[in-house]
Design an enzyme around this catalytic site. Sequence first.
Site, short mmCIF file in Angstrom:
data_model
loop_
_atom_site.label_atom_id
_atom_site.label_comp_id
_atom_site.label_asym_id
_atom_site.label_seq_id
_atom_site.Cartn_x
_atom_site.Cartn_y
_atom_site.Cartn_z
N ASP A 1 0.87 -1.17 0.00
CA ASP A 1 0.00 0.00 0.00
C ASP A 1 0.91 1.22 0.00
O ASP A 1 2.12 1.12 0.25
CB ASP A 1 -0.89 0.00 1.26
CG ASP A 1 -1.78 1.24 1.33
OD1 ASP A 1 -2.30 1.67 0.28
OD2 ASP A 1 -1.93 1.81 2.42
N SER A 2 0.30 2.38 -0.23
CA SER A 2 1.08 3.61 -0.18
C SER A 2 1.53 3.94 1.25
O SER A 2 2.46 4.71 1.44
CB SER A 2 0.23 4.76 -0.71
OG SER A 2 -1.00 4.78 -0.01
N CYS B 1 -11.13 3.07 0.16
CA CYS B 1 -9.74 3.46 0.41
C CYS B 1 -9.29 2.65 1.62
O CYS B 1 -10.03 2.58 2.61
CB CYS B 1 -9.66 4.95 0.70
SG CYS B 1 -8.04 5.47 1.28
#
Length: 266
Positions: A12-13, A186
């Site tokens: 993931d970021s 998200c």
Amino acid sequence: MNSHEQPIGIFDSGIGGLTVFKEVRSLLPGENIIYLGDTARVPYGTRSPETVMRYSFECTEFLLNQSIKLLVVACNTVSAVSLDEICKRVSIPVTGVIGPGARAAASATKNKKIGIIGTETTIKSSAYSKAIRAMGHDIEVHGVACPLFVPLVEEGWTEGAIARMVVERYLAEIKDNGADTLLLGCTHYPLLKKVIQEVMGDVRLVDSAIETALAVKQLLVEKKMTAMNSAAGTSRFFVTDSPEKFISVGERFLETKIGTIEKIQL
Ligand code: DGL
């Protein structure tokens, strides 16, 4: 290492993908898992698709070099803009989070109205509406970008007056729209679940983490790659910036020690 004991790679970021990690860890306790959070470059959700793609290829390459057997793209923004391209480039099974989330939301709604919240890039891509339509559902989808949610979560401000004010402001439009289901599109947003639920009342909240974990399990079974080890699997964490905040917010969320965490450069 044979294919059974090779790790699952999740990226993931930032910290949000831990929501997916948590579900995969609990569903598949014997699996070795490697988690990468590209914390030096979070957020991805405000960047152009080209930049997100480039970052996501670098994360993928790092995990492939760790000999992973399956890749989980635990970031909605990456899943929205570069999942197809990642799939073309790798020879191992890959799952993103959009398909599983869309499936869960479509089966949860009764009034055929779904609200979707996500980063600007995810909402702009319409990836969720497209996925829901591709599954053959006739469902009204109303998407709203909530760019301030990610910094709130990364900062650990997931409860209290400020979180509530921000949540109320972004979700007013979705409440007015009358959706009975809200998809947290998200991976960071499940950390704000308590406040979001308070604000949305009896609207059903859906996040893709559980569905994604089920998709991982199904892929492993299909490919005959499930870990044979009866011992508990290992978890390794990598970040691209200093790990302190990742550890404190992450441990609070996972309710367990993160243990070893390594800082790397992509
Ligand atoms: N993990 C990203 C997502 O699920 C949110 C954080 C970011 O913008 O990088 O879309």
